[in-house]
Design an enzyme around this catalytic site. Structure first.
Site, short mmCIF file in Angstrom:
data_model
loop_
_atom_site.label_atom_id
_atom_site.label_comp_id
_atom_site.label_asym_id
_atom_site.label_seq_id
_atom_site.Cartn_x
_atom_site.Cartn_y
_atom_site.Cartn_z
N ASP A 42 0.73 -1.72 0.21
CA ASP A 42 -0.34 0.42 -0.09
C ASP A 42 0.98 1.21 -0.14
O ASP A 42 0.67 2.32 0.72
CB ASP A 42 -0.46 0.29 1.15
N LYS A 44 2.30 2.19 -5.21
CA LYS A 44 3.05 1.27 -6.46
C LYS A 44 1.93 2.15 -7.19
O LYS A 44 2.53 2.36 -9.08
CB LYS A 44 2.83 0.49 -7.03
N ALA A 104 -2.81 -8.01 -4.16
CA ALA A 104 -3.47 -6.21 -4.49
C ALA A 104 -4.35 -5.71 -4.74
O ALA A 104 -4.79 -5.79 -5.07
CB ALA A 104 -1.73 -6.08 -5.69
N GLY A 105 -3.80 -4.47 -4.54
CA GLY A 105 -4.96 -3.50 -4.56
C GLY A 105 -4.55 -1.86 -5.02
O GLY A 105 -3.79 -1.29 -4.47
N HIS A 106 -4.11 -1.28 -6.80
CA HIS A 106 -2.92 -0.98 -6.81
C HIS A 106 -4.14 0.43 -7.24
O HIS A 106 -4.93 0.41 -8.45
CB HIS A 106 -2.28 -1.39 -7.74
N THR A 107 -4.58 1.65 -6.67
CA THR A 107 -5.19 2.81 -7.04
C THR A 107 -4.50 3.81 -7.97
O THR A 107 -3.66 4.74 -7.58
CB THR A 107 -5.71 3.44 -5.80
N THR A 165 -5.80 -11.57 2.62
CA THR A 165 -6.46 -11.09 1.98
C THR A 165 -7.79 -11.80 1.77
O THR A 165 -8.89 -12.08 1.01
CB THR A 165 -6.20 -10.25 1.11
N GLN A 194 2.31 -5.87 -3.23
CA GLN A 194 2.52 -5.99 -2.23
C GLN A 194 4.06 -5.34 -0.99
O GLN A 194 4.28 -4.31 -2.02
CB GLN A 194 2.65 -7.15 -1.39
N THR A 247 -8.50 -3.81 -1.39
CA THR A 247 -9.14 -4.57 -1.39
C THR A 247 -9.58 -4.72 -0.56
O THR A 247 -10.72 -6.13 -1.27
CB THR A 247 -7.48 -5.81 -2.03
N ARG A 281 -6.59 0.32 8.34
CA ARG A 281 -5.01 0.00 8.22
C ARG A 281 -4.05 0.43 9.58
O ARG A 281 -4.83 1.75 10.01
CB ARG A 281 -4.52 0.72 7.12
N SER A 307 5.07 12.60 -3.90
CA SER A 307 3.92 12.70 -4.15
C SER A 307 3.29 13.15 -3.02
O SER A 307 2.75 12.60 -2.02
CB SER A 307 3.04 10.93 -4.47
N GLY A 320 -0.68 13.48 -3.14
CA GLY A 320 -2.02 13.12 -3.73
C GLY A 320 -1.86 12.66 -4.43
O GLY A 320 -1.33 11.85 -5.05
#
Ligand code: IMO
Ligand code: MG
Length: 431
Positions: free
Chosen positions: A14, A17, A40-43, A130, A231, A307, A312, A415, A417
């Protein structure tokens, strides 16, 4: 010529990436996932819209770029199909520029059942998986009876499927559960299995390639590749906080085995980390703030799993852990994410070492669960919010200089935002 860059997470996942892969995609010809799966949860965020990718590379919003799912990934067709539907509703045509290695292993419905059962059987020592079936799918791969994408074109696909199912249902029943004890994505096992098998037919619309041959051919032709890790290093099955880890190697070197490319093709390693730390799931987390401070970080950083939706766990930046991760990955450039979540704080503590009883250590010890281990903090003065790369606040510069010194690695991008546009490049890391 070296033409493969590898981007990995340096913490417990998280880190951001997805945003960076999307930001860098225009610089490459091919974007490839090489390990992990839909855990994975890539936003990605742009034009006021947010997209979350689980198994599809984060370069998919660039139609001119080839996106690849490598052999090191474990693949769930149902989750994949949901992602595809969303991409199509955004006006994309992913069957044009998304390829899957024939050697990629499937996550079967029974793997989902087993994941749930194994976690439940662990009771209070559960990993906090998960529950996407990642561990059981990799287990079958290494036990040498996994099912692969290339198998769907074979006449005996369904026999192979049934053999694995039979074997793993036996394992599942030996844990004293039955199929009705768990729902998979809100469906009973048999209904989910029906959906899974139907979805296999849809996968046939996608190019299934001998990826190791294709990618080496592309390298030979001078194409550039960005390998997108999932991850983070502290979740690596070998180097993470075992057993509270995922079931794959998440370090940069996994890009080679997960895509079938030689280490001699790797050019740069990019390491992504957050300006503080989060962890979702169980396991040691030395700088965790299980208190109002953690709550404040969770709110400011909107720290809820992309995900699973789980809140968290939050804490301060852990430099011995970051230094460990930059070392074993030999990171060339650091990308620091979510700086804006630390805006306008009076003071920002950073863990610069650990104390174990009276001893101070600056490295990550084997046993992070040692109850005597306490973080030692160095305090930094906070900065006011900013979004101008030519006028970085002095307090912020002090913060990043300290991290660079401790990790011996330049912070090349920050970064500010979630949106693509909120990215400040400090050094040209592509050279
Ligand atoms: P991205 O790519 C954060 C964590 C889970 C659990 C442990 C094992 O979005 O950074 P698994 O499902 O792999 O059996 O879970 O690993 N985990 C992640 N945490 N981000 C991820 O991916 C993760 N993938 C797995 O929470 O603690
Ligand atoms: Mg995630």
């Amino acid at each position: 010529m070296k033409s493969v860059d590898v981007l990995i997470g340096l913490q417990w996942g998280d880190e951001g990436k997805g945003k960076i892969v999307d930001f860098l995609a225009p610089e490459y010809d091919i974007i490839a996932r090489f390990q992990g799966g839909p855990n994975a949860g890539h936003t990605l965020e742009f034009n006021g819209e947010k997209h979350i990718m689980h198994s599809i590379p984060s370069g998919i919003f660039h139609p001119a770029k080839i996106n690849i799912i490598g052999n090191g990934v474990v693949f769930d067709p149902v989750i994949f199909n949901k992602e595809i539907s969303e991409l199509i509703s955004c006006g994309l045509n992913p069957s044009e520029n998304l390829y899957i290695y024939k050697r990629t292993h499937f996550i079967l419905p029974v793997h989902r059942l087993l994941d749930a059962a194994l976690e439940k059987a662990k009771g209070t020592s559960k990993i906090g998986s998960t529950l996407k079936g990642i561990g059981p799918a990799y287990t079958d791969k290494y036990a040498r009876h996994g099912l692969r994408i290339g198998d769907i074109d074979n006449y005996d696909f369904i026999d192979k499927y049934n053999n694995i199912k039979k074997l793993q249902l036996k394992n599942f029943h030996s844990l004293n559960f039955d199929e009705n004890d768990f729902l998979i994505d809100n469906l009973p096992f048999l209904e989910y299995e029906k959906l899974w098998l139907e979805t296999i037919e849809l996968i046939k619309h996608f190019k299934r390639i001998d990826g190791e041959i294709y990618i080496n051919e592309q390298i030979k032709n001078g194409k550039t590749i960005l390998a997108e890790g999932a991850q983070g290093t502290l979740l690596d099955v070998d180097f993470g906080s075992y057993p509270y880890v995922t079931s794959s190697n998440t370090v940069a070197s996994a890009a080679c085995t997960g895509l079938g490319i030689s280490p001699s093709h790797i050019r740069k390693i990019f390491g992504v980390f957050k300006a503080y730390c989060t962890r979702v799931g169980s396991g040691p987390f030395p700088t965790e703030q299980d208190n109002e401070t953690g709550e404040m970080l969770r709110t400011k950083g909107n720290e809820y799993g992309s995900t699973t939706g789980r809140p968290r766990r939050c804490g301060w930046l852990d430099l011995p852990a970051l230094q460990y991760a930059t070392t074993i990955n030999a990171v060339d450039a650091l990308f620091m994410m979510k700086v804006d979540a630390l805006d306008n704080l009076e003071q920002i503590p950073v863990c610069s070492a650990y104390a174990i009883n009276d001893e101070i250590i600056e490295y990550l010890p084997f046993n992070l669960e040692n109850l005597e281990l306490k973080p030692v903090y160095t305090n930094f003065k906070g900065w006011n919010n900013f979004n101008n790369q030519y006028h970085l606040p002095e307090e912020f510069v002090n913060y990043i200089k300290y991290i660079e010194k401790k990790t011996n690695t330049p912070i090349s991008l920050v970064s500010m935002g979630a949106d693509r546009s909120k990215t400040i490049v400090l050094y040209d890391f592509m050279k």
